[in-house]
Design an enzyme around this catalytic site. Sequence first.
Site, PDB file in Angstrom:
ATOM      1  N   ASN A  24      82.126  -2.297  25.261  1.00 57.18           N
ATOM      2  CA  ASN A  24      83.079  -1.525  24.860  1.00 57.18           C
ATOM      3  C   ASN A  24      84.213  -2.395  24.126  1.00 57.18           C
ATOM      4  O   ASN A  24      85.031  -1.897  23.232  1.00 57.18           O
ATOM      5  CB  ASN A  24      83.519  -0.475  25.759  1.00 57.18           C
ATOM      6  CG  ASN A  24      82.583   0.639  25.993  1.00 57.18           C
ATOM      7  OD1 ASN A  24      81.550   0.697  24.930  1.00 57.18           O
ATOM      8  ND2 ASN A  24      82.692   1.324  27.175  1.00 57.18           N
ATOM      9  N   CYS A 118      76.761   8.585  21.980  1.00 56.29           N
ATOM     10  CA  CYS A 118      76.096   9.226  23.251  1.00 56.29           C
ATOM     11  C   CYS A 118      76.597  10.628  23.143  1.00 56.29           C
ATOM     12  O   CYS A 118      77.821  10.737  23.178  1.00 56.29           O
ATOM     13  CB  CYS A 118      76.332   8.544  24.387  1.00 56.29           C
ATOM     14  SG  CYS A 118      75.504   6.995  24.809  1.00 56.29           S
ATOM     15  N   ARG A 123      83.330  15.543  22.258  1.00 56.24           N
ATOM     16  CA  ARG A 123      84.254  14.326  22.139  1.00 56.24           C
ATOM     17  C   ARG A 123      85.029  14.246  20.892  1.00 56.24           C
ATOM     18  O   ARG A 123      84.584  13.390  19.983  1.00 56.24           O
ATOM     19  CB  ARG A 123      83.289  13.027  22.068  1.00 56.24           C
ATOM     20  CG  ARG A 123      82.437  12.769  23.349  1.00 56.24           C
ATOM     21  CD  ARG A 123      81.430  11.492  23.214  1.00 56.24           C
ATOM     22  NE  ARG A 123      82.053  10.385  23.663  1.00 56.24           N
ATOM     23  CZ  ARG A 123      81.565   9.249  23.389  1.00 56.24           C
ATOM     24  NH1 ARG A 123      80.315   8.971  23.359  1.00 56.24           N
ATOM     25  NH2 ARG A 123      82.255   8.218  23.672  1.00 56.24           N
ATOM     26  N   ASP A 307      81.777   5.689  33.257  1.00 60.04           N
ATOM     27  CA  ASP A 307      80.548   4.990  32.721  1.00 60.04           C
ATOM     28  C   ASP A 307      79.786   4.430  33.978  1.00 60.04           C
ATOM     29  O   ASP A 307      78.520   4.119  33.965  1.00 60.04           O
ATOM     30  CB  ASP A 307      80.968   3.734  31.761  1.00 60.04           C
ATOM     31  CG  ASP A 307      81.474   4.299  30.482  1.00 60.04           C
ATOM     32  OD1 ASP A 307      81.442   5.529  30.137  1.00 60.04           O
ATOM     33  OD2 ASP A 307      82.022   3.495  29.813  1.00 60.04           O
TER      34      ASP A 307
END
Length: 421
Positions: A24, A118, A123, A307
């Site tokens: 990330n 994902c 989102r 996560d």
Amino acid sequence: MEEVIKIEGGHPLSGEVFISGSKNATVALIPAAILANGPVTICGIPDIADVDSLAVLLEELGVEVVFKSGDHIIIDPTHMTNEPLVHPAVTKLRASYYFMGALLGKYKEVKMKMPGGCYLGPRPIDLHLKGFEALGATVDYQQGCYLIKADKLVGNKVFLDIASVGATINIMMAAVYAEGRTIIENAAKEPEIIDVASLLNKMGAVIRGAGTNVITIDGVENLNGCFHEIIPDRIEAGTFIIIGAAAANEMKISNIIPQHLESLISKLQEIGVDMTIDIDSITIRGMKKKMEETDIKTLPYPGFATDLQAPITALLTQVSGDCKIKETIYPERFKHCLELQRMGADIELGSGSAVIHGPTQLYGDRVRATDLRCGASLVTAGLIAEGITEIHDIYHIDRGYDDLVGKLKNLGAVIWRENVD
Ligand code: EPU
């Protein structure tokens, strides 16, 4: 034909695993590098499909990209041009949205498709756009494409209603060349944000406060090339720590920053996992006693990472009693539970929550990685299940874990990739 991962469960793991650079952070550092006016060398790049997708997008922009031996990448934006990003690679990952902030910052204009990534429930990117608008940009969305532009960007105060990682980084990138001072309030505090600010500051940006909830960016006129080393991936590390707790006799997880994992470590200690924490490694010695119940609530950093919610759910199926999970970041992020149920887990799903009744014996089955961390959860479950687990849609796993199969094989797991009809 489809490539799947197969795991024969029940083989205890042991040995050492070396954690790769943070996915990330990487997916933000690569777009951030185009803000420089010279070559940027980044070392610690994980070998993951998301990096390949970003490299395709860099090439679309005419950026010279050289993968050096090992884990170095040289990104030279000297001769780049501001092309519209409409290549299908944009939709392969969420983080392509970092090109919005970077291109807007550099050229005051960006045209790109809606990013993918994902599916974890809705989102939105409204806070990213709100930040760009606060700096003076206008945002238009037509036929699946964003057009964001400004005559000039001027520093401003931006309050984020939610401490969004993506919005914080994107606004930081858009603001590095803006006139005057930008202040991001209620900024996200994740370590990846500090890493991106650190790269930008090495390039010559003036960013203060990254890692706190107020970040100030004083605009500059030029950014140079530099060298940067990525922080270790705290989510890959956390995944291996959880795998160690579930399936290892003794396992050392190296190249980590234990401070980035405090919320996970404290939960595992609570349930009775025996571990030794060193400066840059953790050694897990499996279970000393039966695991105690615990509850988990996902929160922004330094709280428990969303996560790691899917991977730890697999471990919690082995705890005696009931463990409650409350998912506050992505309330719909429970698809892994449906797959774990196929393997024998006893999980009750609620609204934004789950209760895991345990312990339950897990059995190998055909399951589907519905997203990246669901994939990690299923691998963890497969390692402790009886029989063979066959995981489909493994492209999700390849997007974000660097050689997960190879690393587990080195630890003694019976795991392989296979083409099936
Ligand atoms: N949100 C909004 N509006 C926005 C932005 C976010 O409402 O404009 C909401 C989201 O819907 C979510 C919350 O704010 O409920 C937090 O989202 P955030 O923006 O922080 O997430 P992100 O930047 O899109 C990154 C990671 C995710 C990780 C989250 C939370 C990257 C590329 N992705 O996403 O990582 O789950 O932060 O920590 O950094 C993963 O690695 O598997 C992954 C999904």
